[in-house]
Design a protein around this motif. Structure first.
Motif, PDB file in Angstrom:
ATOM      1  N   ALA A 321     137.264  86.757  26.304  1.00  0.00           N
ATOM      2  CA  ALA A 321     136.148  87.698  26.400  1.00  0.00           C
ATOM      3  C   ALA A 321     136.108  88.633  25.196  1.00  0.00           C
ATOM      4  O   ALA A 321     135.038  88.906  24.638  1.00  0.00           O
ATOM      5  CB  ALA A 321     136.263  88.503  27.689  1.00  0.00           C
ATOM      6  N   VAL A 325     133.023  89.367  22.440  1.00  0.00           N
ATOM      7  CA  VAL A 325     132.521  90.741  22.282  1.00  0.00           C
ATOM      8  C   VAL A 325     132.712  91.227  20.850  1.00  0.00           C
ATOM      9  O   VAL A 325     131.790  91.720  20.201  1.00  0.00           O
ATOM     10  CB  VAL A 325     133.230  91.677  23.272  1.00  0.00           C
ATOM     11  N   VAL A 364     124.558  94.891  24.149  1.00  0.00           N
ATOM     12  CA  VAL A 364     125.237  94.139  25.215  1.00  0.00           C
ATOM     13  C   VAL A 364     126.738  94.050  24.925  1.00  0.00           C
ATOM     14  O   VAL A 364     127.573  94.255  25.817  1.00  0.00           O
ATOM     15  CB  VAL A 364     124.634  92.727  25.352  1.00  0.00           C
ATOM     16  N   ALA A 365     127.097  93.758  23.673  1.00  0.00           N
ATOM     17  CA  ALA A 365     128.509  93.638  23.316  1.00  0.00           C
ATOM     18  C   ALA A 365     129.236  94.971  23.477  1.00  0.00           C
ATOM     19  O   ALA A 365     130.372  95.017  23.964  1.00  0.00           O
ATOM     20  CB  ALA A 365     128.647  93.138  21.879  1.00  0.00           C
ATOM     21  N   ALA A 368     129.830  95.634  27.097  1.00  0.00           N
ATOM     22  CA  ALA A 368     130.955  94.820  27.559  1.00  0.00           C
ATOM     23  C   ALA A 368     132.278  95.427  27.098  1.00  0.00           C
ATOM     24  O   ALA A 368     133.262  95.449  27.851  1.00  0.00           O
ATOM     25  CB  ALA A 368     130.813  93.393  27.036  1.00  0.00           C
ATOM     26  N   LEU A 375     129.729  92.824  33.083  1.00  0.00           N
ATOM     27  CA  LEU A 375     130.016  92.147  31.822  1.00  0.00           C
ATOM     28  C   LEU A 375     131.497  91.768  31.735  1.00  0.00           C
ATOM     29  O   LEU A 375     132.315  92.149  32.573  1.00  0.00           O
ATOM     30  CB  LEU A 375     129.589  93.030  30.659  1.00  0.00           C
ATOM     31  N   SER A 376     131.844  91.014  30.689  1.00  0.00           N
ATOM     32  CA  SER A 376     133.109  90.282  30.667  1.00  0.00           C
ATOM     33  C   SER A 376     134.364  91.147  30.715  1.00  0.00           C
ATOM     34  O   SER A 376     135.244  90.935  31.560  1.00  0.00           O
ATOM     35  CB  SER A 376     133.146  89.394  29.424  1.00  0.00           C
ATOM     36  N   TRP A 378     134.975  94.001  31.712  1.00  0.00           N
ATOM     37  CA  TRP A 378     135.162  94.687  32.992  1.00  0.00           C
ATOM     38  C   TRP A 378     136.049  93.841  33.902  1.00  0.00           C
ATOM     39  O   TRP A 378     137.003  94.339  34.506  1.00  0.00           O
ATOM     40  CB  TRP A 378     133.797  94.931  33.648  1.00  0.00           C
ATOM     41  N   ALA A 450     129.416  87.252  25.870  1.00  0.00           N
ATOM     42  CA  ALA A 450     130.037  88.517  26.256  1.00  0.00           C
ATOM     43  C   ALA A 450     129.597  88.946  27.637  1.00  0.00           C
ATOM     44  O   ALA A 450     130.370  89.535  28.405  1.00  0.00           O
ATOM     45  CB  ALA A 450     129.692  89.597  25.233  1.00  0.00           C
ATOM     46  N   ALA A 451     128.350  88.660  27.972  1.00  0.00           N
ATOM     47  CA  ALA A 451     127.852  89.001  29.301  1.00  0.00           C
ATOM     48  C   ALA A 451     128.258  87.946  30.327  1.00  0.00           C
ATOM     49  O   ALA A 451     128.718  88.262  31.434  1.00  0.00           O
ATOM     50  CB  ALA A 451     126.329  89.137  29.266  1.00  0.00           C
ATOM     51  N   GLY A 454     131.520  87.605  32.411  1.00  0.00           N
ATOM     52  CA  GLY A 454     131.727  88.476  33.559  1.00  0.00           C
ATOM     53  C   GLY A 454     131.852  87.696  34.854  1.00  0.00           C
ATOM     54  O   GLY A 454     132.293  88.232  35.881  1.00  0.00           O
TER      55      GLY A 454
END
Length: 645
Positions: A321, A325, A364-365, A368, A375-376, A378, A450-451, A454
């Motif tokens: 991940a 990111v 988005v990155a 994350a 997201l990833s 997390w 990256a999303a 998740g």
């Protein structure tokens, strides 16, 4: 499928070498060739990840595990796909980002060699293979970081990174020696069988090498210098390759760490403290690439923490991940640097608004990176923290996760803000240029990953990953822990964005603090301590070692003189006396031999000769003489008889 595995490593290595040998003549075709090779690498990586082949070539035949062996198991299957995919996307970005007049053949040649070394690293099954790949990766990283060597500071930055990581790499050689002494084998799988003191030595060597490569404390500052390299180098080096290699190695050799006990604990605390301290360093940076570099060390710290606590699945998921990111954020940073000519956060105000496509991907990155659900990062951070046993370590890890939201919030607060004076946003204004569509597309793909990663928060997906890694039974976070970490990330992120906008003086104070200069870690790599140590060693050499050597030489000379005198006065005279006495004895013996022995022999011979002559005279052959002799003899006997009676 062993051929596919061989091609996976050799294809980029051979093509990269070909580009380097060809030189500037191949500049025009270097980009398309590199993209083609990287694309083929993705296909080959998918094939070997599914088939799990192995390939071996003799190297050190007298040692078990001394061959050059590549093996694809569950962990390396995940990593080869990751490395190949990130390499393809970064190569496409490099084609679009590098100036046309750059030495593109040299750049892509080193890039392909670098990728080949990383692919060999994650599939290496023996220490000789790992060491060979490890060395090539270090050498090519130096060449890539210092690619624009003619610009001031670039070559020095590459040298600093190279020397620091090489210092740590020595631990891997120590580990190889200890492994051979402990197990009689150089196979990585056999390292877990090491016991006693050799196991401790091997674990210490592996730990030092991994911490150095992954820029963990106290080796973190080399990553700051590495930011002098081109943006594609930063995107690749900080995501799925060199900086990730140390974390991967610790996950791979987790049984060795666990076997010693102390090494696992040391790894866990090194990772947790790096995640916290380098996270704080990232918060204080005013340069976007420096911020991302410090956050890379911090995020890889969670991977090292996972290796220490035995959370193989969590550490691997964090590695994957984070690669997506961080590659996305470096692509965005590189695109903005090319387009706007700056990487200073103060000058990037509103950059995401100015370039909406890449701005959306970067947003988005960054979300994350902050650990915002769903997201990833997390999900992956919680997978790591679920394996932590111990309140203090868990608190440090949770604090480091919160700090992630702070430095991600700094990025978002700047790039999403409106330009000063609420001016209209125009990508065509003087001093700016458009961002290539290819660059935006690469950033978009990375943002999707990256999303999408998740999904690892879903139990079914997490269990599938554990099955691939043969890590069934590892602890997973419960829903309450996921919700708590998500709420913490959102809360900290919101407060950070508000604070950055409302209290810029706090940010300026942090930048002027020790954290702004990477917590003083750069001083460990400065030449002054080395020069001071060199002066001390020179003094010791001149005043102690040289004097000792000269004293020993003078004593040796005196001893030699005394030995020569003793030889002349005693040994030579004794030898001469023995020779004279021997000669005299020989002369006496010769005289005795000639005068007595030879004389006695000659006298005896004369006596026997005369007796023979006398005995031969009566032998005349005349019968009457024999009768007369017999009469005389009988007469003599008669006389003797009469006399005796």
């Amino acid at each position: 499928m062993s051929g596919a595995l061989t091609a996976l490593v050799l294809l980029p290595a051979v093509c990269g070498t070909g580009l380097l040998v060809t030189g500037r003549v191949a500049d025009r075709i270097a980009g398309p060739v590199a993209v083609g090779v990287a694309g083929a690498g993705v296909v080959l990586a998918a094939l070997v990840a599914d088939a799990r082949p192995s390939v071996s070539m003799p190297f050190l035949g007298i040692v078990d595990g001394g061959d050059l062996r590549l093996v694809v198991d569950g962990l390396s299957a995940v990593l080869v796909v990751l490395v190949a995919a990130i390499a393809l996307l970064v190569t496409v970005f490099a084609v679009a980002d590098l100036p046309a007049d750059d030495a593109r053949a040299r750049f892509f040649g080193y890039l392909l060699l670098f990728v080949a070394a990383m692919l060999a690293t994650v599939t290496a099954a023996t220490l000789p293979t790992l060491l060979l790949a490890w060395e090539v990766m270090g050498a090519t990283s130096f060449a890539l970081i210092g690619f624009r060597w003619e610009e001031p500071g670039k070559l020095a930055a590459g040298t600093r990174a190279f020397v620091t990581t090489r210092a740590g790499d020595l631990g891997l050689y120590v580990a190889a020696g200890a492994a051979l002494a402990a197990t009689g084998s150089l196979a990585l799988a056999d390292l877990g069988r090491a016991t006693g003191g050799w196991a401790d030595v091997a674990a210490a060597g592996v730990l030092v090498a991994a911490l150095g490569k992954s820029a963990q404390l106290p080796f973190s500052a080399w990553l700051s210098a590495a930011m002098q390299g081109p943006s594609p180098v930063s995107a690749l080096l900080h995501s799925a390759t060199m900086v990730a290699a140390g974390g991967y190695l610790l996950i791979r050799l987790q049984p060795l760490l666990a076997g010693t006990g102390w090494a696992a604990t040391a790894a866990a605390w090194a990772g947790a403290l790096t995640a916290l301290v380098l996270g704080a360093v990232a918060v204080a940076q005013t340069d976007l690439k420096q911020l991302l570099a410090a956050s890379t060390a911090a995020q890889i710290g969670f991977v090292v923490l996972a290796a220490g606590v035995g959370a193989t699945a969590g550490g691997t998921a964090q590695l994957v991940a984070h690669a997506a990111v961080k590659a996305g954020l470096f692509v965005a940073a590189g695109a903005w640097l090319t387009a706007l000519g700056t990487k200073e956060l103060a000058d990037l105000r509103g950059a995401a608004r100015r370039y909406p496509g890449i701005g959306a991907a970067a947003t988005v990155a960054a979300l994350a990176l902050a650990g915002v659900p769903p997201l990833s990062l997390w999900a992956t951070k919680d997978e790591v923290l679920a394996g932590v046993d111990g309140t203090a370590l868990h608190v440090v890890g949770l604090a480091a996760a919160a700090v992630s939201a702070v430095y991600a919030g700094r990025i978002l607060a700047v790039v999403l803000a409106r330009p000063a004076g609420d001016e209209a946003v125009d990508a065509e204004e003087p001093g700016t240029r458009r961002i290539p569509v290819l660059t935006t597309a690469v950033a978009g793909v990375l943002a999707v990953f990256a999303a999408g990663l998740g999904l690892l928060a879903l139990p079914a997906v997490a269990e599938e990953l554990k099955a691939v890694l043969d890590a069934q039974g590892e602890t997973s976070p419960v829903l309450g822990e996921l919700l708590l970490s998500g709420a913490l990330a959102l809360g900290v992120l919101g407060l950070t964005v508000a604070a950055v906008r409302a209290r810029p003086a706090v940010v300026e104070w942090l930048a002027r603090s020790l954290l702004g200069s990477w917590a003083g870690l750069g001083r460990l790599l400065s030449p002054r301590p080395a020069l001071a140590l060199a002066r001390v060693l020179a003094t010791v050499d001149d005043r102690v070692l040289d004097r000792a050597v000269m004293g020993v030489a003078a004593s040796g000379r005196r001893l030699a003189g005394l030995s020569a005198k003793a030889d002349d006065a005693i040994l030579d005279r004794a030898v001469s006396g023995v020779v004279t006495a021997t000669r005299r004895t020989a002369d006496s013996s010769a005289r005795i031999d000639n005068g007595l022995v030879d004389g006695a022999v000659r006298a005896t011979a004369r006596m026997f000769r005369r007796a023979g002559d006398a005995a031969r005279r009566p032998q005349t052959g005349l019968l009457h003489q024999y009768y007369a002799q017999a009469v005389v003899g009988l007469g003599v006997l008669l006389v003797l008889l009469l006399v005796v009676r």
